[in-house]
Design an enzyme around this catalytic site. Structure first.
Site, short mmCIF file in Angstrom:
data_model
loop_
_atom_site.label_atom_id
_atom_site.label_comp_id
_atom_site.label_asym_id
_atom_site.label_seq_id
_atom_site.Cartn_x
_atom_site.Cartn_y
_atom_site.Cartn_z
N HIS A 1 -21.10 -11.57 99.15
CA HIS A 1 -22.17 -12.22 98.40
C HIS A 1 -22.90 -11.21 97.51
O HIS A 1 -22.74 -11.21 96.29
CB HIS A 1 -23.16 -12.91 99.35
CG HIS A 1 -24.25 -13.65 98.64
ND1 HIS A 1 -25.43 -13.99 99.25
CD2 HIS A 1 -24.36 -14.10 97.36
CE1 HIS A 1 -26.21 -14.63 98.39
NE2 HIS A 1 -25.59 -14.70 97.24
N ASN B 1 -22.63 -18.86 98.64
CA ASN B 1 -24.09 -18.95 98.63
C ASN B 1 -24.63 -20.30 99.12
O ASN B 1 -25.47 -20.35 100.01
CB ASN B 1 -24.64 -18.67 97.24
CG ASN B 1 -26.16 -18.70 97.21
OD1 ASN B 1 -26.81 -17.81 97.75
ND2 ASN B 1 -26.74 -19.73 96.59
N HIS C 1 -23.65 -10.52 92.89
CA HIS C 1 -24.91 -10.06 92.29
C HIS C 1 -24.79 -8.66 91.69
O HIS C 1 -25.05 -8.44 90.50
CB HIS C 1 -26.02 -10.09 93.33
CG HIS C 1 -26.48 -11.47 93.66
ND1 HIS C 1 -27.55 -12.08 93.06
CD2 HIS C 1 -26.00 -12.38 94.55
CE1 HIS C 1 -27.73 -13.29 93.55
NE2 HIS C 1 -26.79 -13.50 94.47
N HIS D 1 -19.61 -17.13 93.47
CA HIS D 1 -20.97 -17.10 94.00
C HIS D 1 -21.31 -18.41 94.72
O HIS D 1 -21.91 -18.40 95.80
CB HIS D 1 -21.98 -16.84 92.89
CG HIS D 1 -23.40 -16.82 93.37
ND1 HIS D 1 -24.25 -17.90 93.23
CD2 HIS D 1 -24.10 -15.88 94.04
CE1 HIS D 1 -25.42 -17.61 93.77
NE2 HIS D 1 -25.36 -16.39 94.27
N ILE E 1 -29.62 -17.46 91.84
CA ILE E 1 -30.38 -17.58 93.10
C ILE E 1 -29.45 -17.18 94.23
O ILE E 1 -28.23 -17.19 94.06
CB ILE E 1 -30.93 -19.01 93.32
CG1 ILE E 1 -31.96 -19.04 94.45
CG2 ILE E 1 -29.80 -19.98 93.58
CD1 ILE E 1 -33.22 -18.31 94.17
#
Length: 740
Positions: free
Chosen positions: A398, A594, A403, A590, A740
């Site tokens: 993740h 997530n 990110h 993602h 997010i």
């Protein structure tokens, strides 16, 4: 003010549209006049002569000069290392290594802030109450349910402070599973929250915070859908195995390629490299196969391998109170029914405190002596593996692989590709808000003594471990879904198979659905790139494009600049592969790791983020062993996260899994610049149509009772790769970016 768009009327060919999507500062903040370009795309060589100077000057402004501290009103994109996670001036225990810029701790670059360095460590930046984000990457006030990073931080911090006040014993665990149920049924009464913090919590997680009275508010967690359907779903070995294919971390499972299993770590330091898993333990369980070698040849043996990655940190982590760690391997067998069956779990501790290496193999109670002690040892071993999987998921699959690795692409795109460039317009939806959410992570999640350190087994070594993963495991070319599946031994090239791949596990929901999304994204990118670059010569002569890719390789991911696997951009195919990989990573990868976090981690016994105690069979005292034998359930409960650790991560999982009402999903709405060109507009419409078809395909798959891995007994169907979603925690929907 936030300037959305400008429309100029009165021209013979109709109005001229200028999409701005930018913050404009008053003169006292910035004396530089702003320049906005129309929605029409231009390659550098095709730019009208009157615009070339403006195009170049705008890029220079966005690059800055690399000096001074950034102000919140700045629009400058530049690079720096991760040197702002520590806080040594406030406490020497909050020292952390700088990530990036060294062979010892390689890492992707982040956006430069230019803050002063600490007094205690000249290499570490001082922390502040405001983390710089380029102004146009900050969340827009026009987005109904988005919010500023400072509001998130203060809102979450307020709740954590309240939980700290309620749960005064930081080590207090849950006394029973009934106690765990109360956090969903009864909740916690929070002390009075400041209005702005309460407003944030009610807007972001409206179902989580209930106004009980004028003076108190109730924090009550929604029961995850998985628990609503089957309260004991997490106990089963079948669900434990199924979630490796259709849970929140479908990126770790790999096929077993050789036997016997061996560690690649130095035996002088970590002990004998041979695995303790024996033929005698495995071969009686692999029905239909006489030997392990036969099962490996037929792609029937699979593994979760957290042995060599975690083992070097076991001794360090065990010096910290309230956590423990092992290296682990989990073997699974693909049955005739197409489902996975756990065979064995091996837990290893290296030599420590004068004691030799310790390792032990645990097998399901149905295979071993079927008594209560072995059953609970197996459950405890599974809990340790789940904590390893949770840590690997959050820190690597993740945070790191979506990110952190995406931020250099954000920076380079804004520095090297003009807003007029067609590739900028294609990439921009996938990059927007990434630096904002990453700044929030550096502020409260991944910082020293932040939420991640306090809540996961590696503790203060969490980010350091993600640096090791970046060094040993991350390759840009392997982020493409087909390449990733092949690399993990989960697929083989087959020109006659759908997507050109044959999956080794036919019912692998993440891969089955993910390949549909991958192909749809790639076709859209192919149509787009071929329109603007009909020949290789145009690509090679595009100075902005070449500078963009060079900067990504040599600066943004500069610690890996010498790696041979970096592709070059010489042909349209090269560019298509690169852009597709970036778009996939930001969106579908993602989404896969997530938006299911609360569904599967919201009931923490299913995915404990930390296990606090060692196995009762590791060098036990007589009292420890008797305590376990007499009250094994209590041993498991005491090993689970403390009340504060569990509720903290449940709150984070809830926020991260929550879709805002105005989320932007891939292929849902036409961007103005794409509508300007009839060829691009038609290509996007085909993309949108295909994504709607994929929604129906996934629905039909979930209705097929023969696909058992898509919906275990009483478990929610796999929908993570459905492109669209409504607001809330839905376990589906693929937004454009890692916002997010």
């Amino acid at each position: 003010m936030f300037l959305k768009s400008i429309v100029l009327d009165g021209f013979p060919d109709g109005p001229v549209h200028v999409t701005c999507d930018s913050w404009v500062q008053p003169k006292h903040d910035s004396s530089v006049k702003r320049v906005f370009f129309t929605d029409k795309s231009y390659l550098p060589s095709q730019t009208p002569s009157g615009l070339r100077r403006l195009r170049e000057e705008e890029l220079k402004l966005l690059r800055g000069n690399g000096e001074g501290e950034r102000k919140n009103s700045d629009r400058i994109y530049d690079y720096d290392v991760y040197n702002d996670l520590a806080d040594p001036d406030s406490n020497p225990n909050l020292e952390r290594p700088v990530l990036g810029g060294s062979k010892q701790y390689p890492y992707p670059r982040r956006c430069r802030t230019g803050r002063q360095h600490t007094d205690s460590d000249p290499y570490t930046e001082k922390r502040s109450s405001s983390f710089y984000v380029p102004r146009d990457d900050a969340f827009s006030d026009t987005k109904q349910s988005q919010f500023t990073m400072s509001t998130i931080s203060s809102g979450i911090s307020a709740v954590f402070e309240s939980l700290d006040a309620i749960l005064t014993d930081q080590d207090l665990g849950f006394r029973s599973f009934e106690d765990i149920d109360t956090i969903y049924k009864e909740g916690f009464h929070l002390p009075t929250l400041k209005d702005n913090n309460l407003t944030f919590l009610q807007s972001v997680v409206p179902r989580l915070i209930k106004i009980a009275t004028d003076s108190q508010n109730l924090l009550r967690f929604d029961t995850p859908e998985t628990v609503k359907r089957d309260r004991f779903f997490w106990f089963s070995d079948e669900e434990f195995a199924r979630e490796t294919l259709a849970g929140v971390n479908p990126y770790s499972i790999q096929s077993v390629k050789e036997w016997p299993l061996r560690s690649k770590l130095e035996s002088q330091i970590y002990g004998p490299p041979e695995s303790a898993i024996t033929r005698e333990e495995i071969e009686p369980q692999i029905i239909g196969y006489g030997t392990i070698e036969e099962a490996i040849k037929d792609k029937k043996l699979y593994m979760l391998d957290y042995h060599d990655l975690f083992l070097p940190y076991v001794s360090k982590v065990r010096e910290i109170k309230g956590t423990t760690l092992y290296g682990s391997r989990t073997l699974l067998f693909l049955t005739k029914q197409g489902t996975l069956k756990p065979l064995a779990i091996e837990l290893t501790r290296p030599p420590i405190d004068g004691k030799p290496q310790w390792k032990q193999v645990f097998t399901p109670a149905s295979h071993s002596v079927s008594d209560s002690t072995n059953l609970w040892l197996w459950r405890l071993a599974k809990a340790h593996v789940l904590a390893h999987d949770a840590g690997s998921h959050e820190l690597i699959n993740h945070w790191l692989r979506t990110h952190a690795v995406m931020e250099p692409f954000v920076i380079a795109t804004n520095r090297q590709l003009s807003a007029m460039h067609p590739m900028y317009k294609l990439l921009h939806p996938h990059l927007r808000y990434t630096t904002a959410i990453n700044a929030f992570a550096r502020e409260v999640l991944i910082n020293a003594n932040g939420i991640i350190e306090k809540s996961f087994s590696p503790n203060k070594y969490s980010m350091e471990l993600s640096s090791v993963a970046y060094d040993k495991l991350w390759r840009f070319d392997l982020q493409a879904l087909p390449n990733d599946l092949i690399n993990r031994g989960m697929a083989e090239v087959d020109p006659n198979a759908p997507h050109g791949l044959k999956l080794t596990i036919e019912d692998y929901p993440f891969a089955n659905d993910g390949l549909l999304i991958w192909d749809a994204i790639k076709q859209w990118v192919t149509d787009y790139v071929n329109h603007y670059y009909p020949t290789p010569s145009i690509i090679e002569s595009d100075q902005e494009l070449q500078a963009w890719w060079t900067e990504i390789k040599t600066v943004g991911h500069g610690d890996k600049s010498e790696e041979p696997w970096w592709p070059n951009i010489k042909t349209p195919k090269d560019l298509i592969d690169i852009i597709t990989t970036i778009a996939w990573t930001a969106s579908a990868h993602h989404a896969a790791v997530n938006f299911g976090q609360y569904t599967y981690g919201g009931y923490f016994p299913n995915r404990p983020n930390i296990i606090r105690n060692k196995m009762p069979t590791e060098d036990p005292s007589k009292e420890e062993w008797e305590s376990f034998r007499n009250k094994p359930e209590q041993t498991l409960l005491e090993s689970f996260p403390s009340q504060i650790q569990a509720t903290t991560m449940m709150l984070v999982f809830y926020i991260l899994s929550y879709h805002s009402p105005d989320e932007e999903y891939i292929g849902q709405f036409m961007k103005p610049s794409w509508a300007e060109d009839t060829t691009v507009k038609a290509a996007f419409e085909r993309f949108n149509s295909r994504l709607n078809e994929i929604e129906d395909i996934i629905d039909s798959r979930n209705a097929d009772s023969n696909l058992k891995n898509r919906h275990g007994v009483g478990v929610v169907p796999y929908e993570q790769m459905k492109p669209f979603s409504g607001p809330g925690i839905t376990g589906k929907g693929i937004p454009y970016s890692v916002s997010i």
